[in-house]
Design a protein around this motif. Structure first.
Motif, PDB file in Angstrom:
ATOM      1  N   LEU A 102       0.824  -1.205   0.000  1.00  8.37           N
ATOM      2  CA  LEU A 102       0.000   0.000   0.000  1.00  8.37           C
ATOM      3  C   LEU A 102       0.862   1.261   0.000  1.00  8.37           C
ATOM      4  N   VAL A 103       1.887   1.276   0.853  1.00  6.48           N
ATOM      5  CA  VAL A 103       2.752   2.458   0.930  1.00  6.48           C
ATOM      6  C   VAL A 103       3.505   2.645  -0.383  1.00  6.48           C
ATOM      7  N   GLN A 104       3.973   1.559  -0.976  1.00  2.31           N
ATOM      8  CA  GLN A 104       4.671   1.664  -2.263  1.00  2.31           C
ATOM      9  C   GLN A 104       3.762   2.251  -3.343  1.00  2.31           C
ATOM     10  N   ALA A 105       2.503   1.819  -3.353  1.00  4.48           N
ATOM     11  CA  ALA A 105       1.567   2.326  -4.357  1.00  4.48           C
ATOM     12  C   ALA A 105       1.353   3.824  -4.201  1.00  4.48           C
ATOM     13  N   VAL A 106       1.239   4.285  -2.954  1.00  5.03           N
ATOM     14  CA  VAL A 106       1.060   5.725  -2.707  1.00  5.03           C
ATOM     15  C   VAL A 106       2.322   6.488  -3.092  1.00  5.03           C
ATOM     16  N   GLU A 107       3.476   5.965  -2.676  1.00  2.00           N
ATOM     17  CA  GLU A 107       4.736   6.666  -2.939  1.00  2.00           C
ATOM     18  C   GLU A 107       5.094   6.675  -4.419  1.00  2.00           C
ATOM     19  N   ALA A 108       4.578   5.735  -5.191  1.00  6.25           N
ATOM     20  CA  ALA A 108       4.831   5.732  -6.638  1.00  6.25           C
ATOM     21  C   ALA A 108       4.293   7.007  -7.290  1.00  6.25           C
ATOM     22  N   TYR A 109       3.219   7.570  -6.712  1.00  6.70           N
ATOM     23  CA  TYR A 109       2.657   8.822  -7.209  1.00  6.70           C
ATOM     24  C   TYR A 109       3.221  10.029  -6.460  1.00  6.70           C
ATOM     25  N   ARG A 110       3.445   9.865  -5.158  1.00  4.96           N
ATOM     26  CA  ARG A 110       3.852  11.002  -4.325  1.00  4.96           C
ATOM     27  C   ARG A 110       5.347  11.297  -4.451  1.00  4.96           C
ATOM     28  N   THR A 111       6.180  10.277  -4.341  1.00  6.14           N
ATOM     29  CA  THR A 111       7.642  10.436  -4.448  1.00  6.14           C
ATOM     30  C   THR A 111       8.180   9.368  -5.394  1.00  6.14           C
ATOM     31  N   PRO A 112       8.000   9.546  -6.700  1.00  5.07           N
ATOM     32  CA  PRO A 112       8.356   8.498  -7.669  1.00  5.07           C
ATOM     33  C   PRO A 112       9.816   8.043  -7.595  1.00  5.07           C
ATOM     34  N   ASN A 113      10.719   8.915  -7.151  1.00  6.36           N
ATOM     35  CA  ASN A 113      12.139   8.557  -7.140  1.00  6.36           C
ATOM     36  C   ASN A 113      12.567   7.783  -5.896  1.00  6.36           C
ATOM     37  N   SER A 114      11.672   7.673  -4.911  1.00  9.06           N
ATOM     38  CA  SER A 114      12.042   6.956  -3.692  1.00  9.06           C
ATOM     39  C   SER A 114      12.081   5.453  -3.951  1.00  9.06           C
ATOM     40  N   LYS A 115      12.692   4.715  -3.023  1.00 12.26           N
ATOM     41  CA  LYS A 115      12.878   3.277  -3.191  1.00 12.26           C
ATOM     42  C   LYS A 115      12.377   2.534  -1.951  1.00 12.26           C
ATOM     43  N   ALA A 116      12.255   1.228  -2.069  1.00 16.49           N
ATOM     44  CA  ALA A 116      11.883   0.354  -0.961  1.00 16.49           C
ATOM     45  C   ALA A 116      12.876  -0.795  -0.900  1.00 16.49           C
ATOM     46  N   GLU A 117      13.041  -1.379   0.296  1.00 14.64           N
ATOM     47  CA  GLU A 117      14.052  -2.420   0.422  1.00 14.64           C
ATOM     48  C   GLU A 117      13.704  -3.423   1.508  1.00 14.64           C
ATOM     49  N   ILE A 118      14.371  -4.555   1.439  1.00 15.93           N
ATOM     50  CA  ILE A 118      14.292  -5.600   2.454  1.00 15.93           C
ATOM     51  C   ILE A 118      15.677  -5.728   3.089  1.00 15.93           C
ATOM     52  N   ILE A 119      15.726  -5.817   4.417  1.00 15.66           N
ATOM     53  CA  ILE A 119      16.980  -6.057   5.132  1.00 15.66           C
ATOM     54  C   ILE A 119      16.764  -7.268   6.024  1.00 15.66           C
ATOM     55  N   ALA A 120      17.618  -8.272   5.891  1.00 17.49           N
ATOM     56  CA  ALA A 120      17.457  -9.511   6.648  1.00 17.49           C
ATOM     57  C   ALA A 120      18.797  -9.960   7.221  1.00 17.49           C
ATOM     58  N   PHE A 121      18.752 -10.505   8.429  1.00 20.85           N
ATOM     59  CA  PHE A 121      19.922 -11.081   9.100  1.00 20.85           C
ATOM     60  C   PHE A 121      19.583 -12.522   9.474  1.00 20.85           C
ATOM     61  N   SER A 122      20.599 -13.388   9.498  1.00 23.84           N
ATOM     62  CA  SER A 122      20.343 -14.776   9.849  1.00 23.84           C
ATOM     63  C   SER A 122      21.589 -15.436  10.416  1.00 23.84           C
ATOM     64  N   VAL A 123      21.363 -16.347  11.374  1.00 19.02           N
ATOM     65  CA  VAL A 123      22.444 -17.169  11.927  1.00 19.02           C
ATOM     66  C   VAL A 123      21.936 -18.591  12.077  1.00 19.02           C
ATOM     67  N   GLN A 124      22.859 -19.527  12.130  1.00 16.18           N
ATOM     68  CA  GLN A 124      22.481 -20.915  12.354  1.00 16.18           C
ATOM     69  C   GLN A 124      22.076 -21.122  13.810  1.00 16.18           C
ATOM     70  N   GLY A 125      21.129 -22.040  14.009  1.00 20.18           N
ATOM     71  CA  GLY A 125      20.709 -22.400  15.349  1.00 20.18           C
ATOM     72  C   GLY A 125      19.614 -21.504  15.890  1.00 20.18           C
ATOM     73  N   ALA A 126      19.086 -21.888  17.051  1.00 23.15           N
ATOM     74  CA  ALA A 126      18.038 -21.107  17.720  1.00 23.15           C
ATOM     75  C   ALA A 126      18.695 -20.065  18.613  1.00 23.15           C
ATOM     76  N   ASN A 127      19.197 -19.016  17.987  1.00 24.62           N
ATOM     77  CA  ASN A 127      19.984 -17.999  18.706  1.00 24.62           C
ATOM     78  C   ASN A 127      19.314 -16.631  18.595  1.00 24.62           C
ATOM     79  N   GLU A 128      18.063 -16.562  19.045  1.00 24.23           N
ATOM     80  CA  GLU A 128      17.313 -15.311  18.894  1.00 24.23           C
ATOM     81  C   GLU A 128      17.987 -14.142  19.620  1.00 24.23           C
ATOM     82  N   LYS A 129      18.299 -14.330  20.897  1.00 26.47           N
ATOM     83  CA  LYS A 129      18.897 -13.236  21.672  1.00 26.47           C
ATOM     84  C   LYS A 129      20.264 -12.849  21.129  1.00 26.47           C
ATOM     85  N   ALA A 130      21.055 -13.858  20.747  1.00 26.73           N
ATOM     86  CA  ALA A 130      22.383 -13.569  20.207  1.00 26.73           C
ATOM     87  C   ALA A 130      22.287 -12.798  18.900  1.00 26.73           C
ATOM     88  N   LEU A 131      21.322 -13.186  18.049  1.00 27.32           N
ATOM     89  CA  LEU A 131      21.160 -12.493  16.765  1.00 27.32           C
ATOM     90  C   LEU A 131      20.728 -11.052  16.992  1.00 27.32           C
TER      91      LEU A 131
END
Length: 490
Positions: free
Chosen positions: A442-471
């Motif tokens: 929804l936000v991308q659709a609005v920004e396509a008209y409002r701020t056509p030059n802006s961008k969107a991105e995904i940022i992801a981190f990952s580690v092996q094991g069940a290390n939620e607090k450490a990550l």
């Protein structure tokens, strides 16, 4: 004597051309799907059928006196707004549905309420031109698998089922997408609806037959799938496993359609829909297919044209970005970071402007992919772009957390070998963070008209094991330097 108002035909032609210009991408998209998909190949016949339904009443149609109406304008405005959103958000089926609804509204607006009501079915039947319904495939696969197993057990054939996999003593079968029966179901509903309209006058009969046309192919597809497995079982896998599998399917569907028509014909109304269209025209009076000659201006049509023109202007304000053949780096990799060429947990986000997937000396994987709001290929929120491969990994736990004023999603996944992996990710659009894909869209659709030059991105981190607090701790340590590692896109 019947006279055709050429001014009305000219105005109608202008409006239809304007509609085609505004919706050209949606129209071409529909035709492309019709041409490549057996499921929606019937789309080529919908418009000719609607025209034929109108032409069979041509005496009344050509002798009708039309009067434009304001009533469909709110629906038209809403439909055009949906098109603006779906165009920016690249939701093709929504845009194609908007195209057909807008066409119906424009025709309704031009001919008036009385004529539009008389020809409501030919107009509404145009909806079947929209290639939609594939979202039902998973449910249809489950139903087909259930029917197959039920009939196999009823027949005494030993069977073991694991999801969509059905195993019998002589082999294993998968209820694949092609086995879901979606093409039979959609074709049956389209044909059954037309048959109900032409065969019955009473509304309750039409509704019952349309429901029958929906349920029969689902049951029949279950029987078909059972038959294939049973034939393979009794022939020791010699038959119904190759080309004969497909031939058997289509022949079976043909028999089911004929059976449906036969049963429906038993309850046909003597006064069928064919008799609904009887021209009741006083041949001594002048009528016009169009507006009366003294009426020079159709204000509803003018407002409709202004709405269409405004939509076209807004559509042209959206910038479509051409993506490179290979995305550039999204992160400036330090010397002690190693590039990950292929993720072992299945995160994708391809077709990006910028994309980097690195692993740190602490074995923390970092992925960043940057997308324009509208690209000539690919998009940020897409079924192709996944956080992890759900065919190889199972989601064990999902938690929404907040740190450093960022909303993020924390996942724990596990594969069949028992290995676990922790993932932390979020989306960023114009400086705001999101974890909900719908909100991002929804936000991308609005920004396509409002701020056509802006961008969107995904940022992801990952580690092996069940290390939620450490990550989480490690990600907090990376955040101050992450912005210095980012490649900024203007």
């Amino acid at each position: 004597m019947k006279i055709t108002d050429k001014r009305f035909l000219a105005l109608l032609s202008i409006i239809l051309i304007a509609w085609a210009v505004v919706y050209q991408q949606a129209i071409l998209g529909m035709e492309a799907i019709w041409s490549r998909s057996d499921t929606f190949a019937h789309g080529y016949f919908i418009l000719p059928i609607s025209i034929w339904l109108l032409w069979r009443d041509k005496e009344h149609l050509l002798a009708s006196k039309v009067s434009s109406t304001w009533l469909p304008l709110p629906i038209l405005a809403g439909s055009l707004f949906v098109w603006l959103f779906s165009y920016a958000a690249d939701i093709n089926v929504l845009g194609q549905l908007s195209a057909v609804i807008s066409l119906i509204c424009l025709l309704w607006l031009m001919v008036g309420n009385k004529i539009a009501w008389r020809y409501k079915f030919p107009l509404a039947y145009l909806i079947f031109a929209v290639p939609m319904g594939e979202n039902l495939i998973p449910q249809l696969q489950d139903i087909t698998a259930w029917f197959t197993v039920f009939f196999l057990k009823l027949n005494g054939i030993p069977v073991f089922v694991d999801g969509l996999y059905i195993q019998i003593p002589t082999g294993m079968f998968e209820v694949a997408v092609a086995c879901s029966g979606i093409r039979y179901l959609i074709a049956s509903i389209a044909v059954g609806t037309l048959f109900a309209y032409l065969t019955y006058n009473k509304t309750y009969k039409q509704v019952i037959f349309i429901l029958f046309a929906m349920l029969l192919p689902i049951l029949a597809n279950g029987i078909r799938a059972y038959g294939i497995v049973a034939i393979a079982y009794y022939s020791d896998m010699k038959y119904a496993t190759g080309v004969d599998h497909l031939i058997y399917g289509w022949l079976f569907f043909g028999v089911v359609i004929m059976l449906m028509f036969y049963i429906g014909g038993l309850f046909a109304d003597e006064d069928s829909a064919d008799k609904e269209f009887v021209g009741k025209v006083d041949k001594n009076e002048k009528y016009y297919l169009g507006h009366p000659t003294k009426k020079l201006i159709s204000w509803p049509a003018i407002v409709a044209m202004l709405l269409i023109a405004s939509t076209l202007v807004l559509l042209n304000s959206v910038q479509t970005t051409n993506i490179p053949s290979k995305p550039k780096s999204a992160l400036i990799a330090p010397a002690n970071f190693v590039e990950v060429k292929e993720s072992n947990w299945g995160i994708t986000f391809n077709s990006a402007l910028l994309r980097s997937h690195l692993v740190s000396p602490e074995s923390v994987e970092i992925l960043r992919a940057v997308f324009a709001h509208k690209q000539d290929q690919g998009e940020l929120i897409s079924w192709k772009n996944i956080i992890f491969d759900d065919k190889k990994w199972t989601l064990v736990n999902s938690t929404t957390i907040k740190f450093d004023e960022k909303n993020a999603q924390l996942l724990l996944i596990r594969n069949i070998a028992g290995k676990e992996r922790t993932i932390l990710y979020w989306y960023e659009v114009v400086g705001n963070t999101f974890i909900n894909k719908t909100k991002v869209k929804l936000v991308q659709a609005v920004e396509a008209y409002r701020t056509p030059n802006s961008k969107a991105e995904i940022i992801a981190f990952s580690v092996q094991g069940a290390n939620e607090k450490a990550l989480i701790t490690m990600v907090k340590g990376y955040l101050p330097t992450l912005n210095t590692l980012k490649v900024v896109v203007n």
